[in-house]
Design a protein around this motif. Structure first.
Motif, short mmCIF file in Angstrom:
data_model
loop_
_atom_site.label_atom_id
_atom_site.label_comp_id
_atom_site.label_asym_id
_atom_site.label_seq_id
_atom_site.Cartn_x
_atom_site.Cartn_y
_atom_site.Cartn_z
N LEU A 11 0.86 -1.06 -0.25
CA LEU A 11 0.08 0.23 -0.33
C LEU A 11 0.70 1.53 -0.05
N LYS A 12 2.35 0.47 -0.36
CA LYS A 12 3.12 2.20 0.30
C LYS A 12 2.92 3.48 1.11
N ILE A 13 2.70 2.83 2.40
CA ILE A 13 2.54 3.06 3.46
C ILE A 13 3.91 3.07 3.84
N ARG A 14 4.06 4.63 4.26
CA ARG A 14 5.71 4.94 4.74
C ARG A 14 5.41 4.39 6.15
N ARG A 15 4.71 5.50 6.91
CA ARG A 15 4.54 5.52 8.35
C ARG A 15 3.39 5.27 8.43
N TYR A 16 3.35 4.04 9.80
CA TYR A 16 1.77 4.04 10.85
C TYR A 16 1.67 4.26 12.06
N VAL A 17 1.37 5.16 13.17
CA VAL A 17 1.27 5.65 14.24
C VAL A 17 -0.01 5.47 14.98
N GLN A 18 -0.02 4.65 15.73
CA GLN A 18 -1.55 4.72 16.99
C GLN A 18 -0.88 5.79 18.30
N SER A 19 -2.14 6.15 18.39
CA SER A 19 -1.50 7.16 19.44
C SER A 19 -3.49 6.95 20.43
N HIS A 20 -2.40 6.08 21.41
CA HIS A 20 -4.27 5.16 22.27
C HIS A 20 -4.00 6.60 23.47
N SER A 21 -5.05 7.19 23.08
CA SER A 21 -5.97 7.60 24.30
C SER A 21 -5.57 8.01 25.87
N LEU A 22 -5.69 8.76 27.08
CA LEU A 22 -5.78 7.88 28.17
C LEU A 22 -6.80 7.29 28.90
N PRO A 23 -7.01 7.02 29.64
CA PRO A 23 -8.51 7.04 30.39
C PRO A 23 -8.96 8.23 30.63
N ASP A 24 -10.60 8.60 30.80
CA ASP A 24 -10.86 10.01 30.83
C ASP A 24 -10.43 10.50 32.20
N GLU A 25 -10.43 9.89 32.97
CA GLU A 25 -9.97 10.98 34.28
C GLU A 25 -9.18 11.53 34.22
N ALA A 26 -7.59 10.83 33.44
CA ALA A 26 -6.41 11.21 33.25
C ALA A 26 -6.56 12.77 32.52
#
Length: 119
Positions: free
Chosen positions: A38-53
């Protein structure tokens, strides 16, 4: 470079932890296995912290509920996003089918961006 930013909201039957675990442990390897095709050069996941944070910060801004995460995918050129190659189309459909297992696509906007780094 061109980047897709995908603001993810989980399906209602999943907890944030279940969603993030599936995204990282199941979906990420699927993307990685298809990245070259698919010619993807970079893939990053940013996971949100718990709401209370960040509850106080969110309340002070009066914004909408937080997303469960943000996916970012980079390509060299916009032309790399589409292809008539059946293998490329098949790989893209496979990823979409998997996304339907954990992402509420109707509440998860995605958009193309061009970065402008400031700092």
């Amino acid at each position: 470079m061109i980047k897709i930013t995908f603001c993810l909201t989980r399906l209602p039957h999943l907890t944030r932890e279940e969603f993030q675990s599936y995204w990282r442990q199941t979906h990420a390897p699927l993307v990685a296995a298809r990245a070259e095709l698919l010619k993807i050069r970079r893939y990053v996941q940013s996971h949100s912290l718990p709401d209370e944070a960040f509850a106080a910060l969110a309340a002070s801004r009066g914004g909408p509920p937080a997303y469960d995460g943000v996916a970012e995918l980079w390509w060299d050129r916009i032309e790399d996003l589409g292809s008539d190659d059946p293998a490329v189309r098949k790989a893209g459909l496979e990823l979409l089918e998997d996304e339907r297992k954990f992402i509420d696509l109707t509440r998860s906007p995605l958009f193309l961006v061009e970065e402008h780094q400031i700092v």
